[in-house]
Motif scaffolding. Structure first.
Motif, PDB file in Angstrom:
ATOM      1  N   ALA A  72     -59.241  49.746 -49.240  1.00 42.09           N
ATOM      2  CA  ALA A  72     -59.906  49.068 -48.123  1.00 42.09           C
ATOM      3  C   ALA A  72     -60.326  47.659 -48.532  1.00 42.09           C
ATOM      4  O   ALA A  72     -60.124  46.697 -47.781  1.00 42.09           O
ATOM      5  CB  ALA A  72     -61.114  49.884 -47.651  1.00 42.09           C
ATOM      6  N   LEU A  75     -57.228  45.501 -48.757  1.00 43.84           N
ATOM      7  CA  LEU A  75     -56.759  45.121 -47.420  1.00 43.84           C
ATOM      8  C   LEU A  75     -57.594  43.970 -46.864  1.00 43.84           C
ATOM      9  O   LEU A  75     -57.055  43.022 -46.278  1.00 43.84           O
ATOM     10  CB  LEU A  75     -56.809  46.317 -46.461  1.00 43.84           C
ATOM     11  N   ASP A  76     -58.914  44.046 -47.058  1.00 40.96           N
ATOM     12  CA  ASP A  76     -59.795  42.978 -46.578  1.00 40.96           C
ATOM     13  C   ASP A  76     -59.462  41.644 -47.248  1.00 40.96           C
ATOM     14  O   ASP A  76     -59.627  40.583 -46.650  1.00 40.96           O
ATOM     15  CB  ASP A  76     -61.259  43.325 -46.844  1.00 40.96           C
ATOM     16  N   ARG A  86     -58.467  39.611 -40.750  1.00 42.03           N
ATOM     17  CA  ARG A  86     -58.857  40.833 -41.461  1.00 42.03           C
ATOM     18  C   ARG A  86     -58.488  42.045 -40.610  1.00 42.03           C
ATOM     19  O   ARG A  86     -58.705  42.041 -39.393  1.00 42.03           O
ATOM     20  CB  ARG A  86     -60.357  40.805 -41.733  1.00 42.03           C
ATOM     21  N   SER A  90     -59.510  48.664 -41.642  1.00 45.07           N
ATOM     22  CA  SER A  90     -59.670  48.916 -43.077  1.00 45.07           C
ATOM     23  C   SER A  90     -60.830  49.864 -43.376  1.00 45.07           C
ATOM     24  O   SER A  90     -60.810  50.595 -44.358  1.00 45.07           O
ATOM     25  CB  SER A  90     -59.843  47.612 -43.849  1.00 45.07           C
TER      26      SER A  90
END
Length: 109
Positions: A72, A75-76, A86, A90
């Motif tokens: 997560a 991904l950010d 963004r 996530s």
């Protein structure tokens, strides 16, 4: 280099070990490759979010939840590096064992 062909195939539900394998594969891909194949990357991540929603209730543990938290965070970080906003989804990967037990105490292992 790992490509999308090397990742677990998309099926309605991935097993937890397949989700973790996919996470490691995605996180090892160079930014240039992800940028060139953004649609495939984004679709795979969205698919994983749906699958994770099912698998977390069965297989998430304190021992493996960290893999998803790191994913997560990655991904950010990676979406803006790819010139994209963004990923709103996530946070799906931040649903861990404590959250599960709080919501469903009968699933405590």
């Amino acid at each position: 280099m790992i490509t999308f062909d090397d990742l677990p195939p998309r099926s309605p539900i991935l097993e937890i070990n397949e989700e973790i394998e996919a996470i490691h594969g995605l996180m090892s891909m160079p930014l240039g490759y992800l940028k060139e194949h953004f649609d495939e990357f984004n679709n795979y991540v969205l698919f994983m979010g749906i699958s994770y929603g099912d698998v977390a209730y069965v297989d998430i543990t304190p021992e493996n939840e960290g893999e998803f938290f790191k994913f997560a965070d990655w991904l950010d970080d990676v979406y803006p590096k790819l010139g994209k906003p963004r990923l709103k989804g996530s946070n799906t990967f931040r649903f861990g064992y404590d959250s599960l037990i709080k919501e469903y105490p009968d699933l405590k292992r």
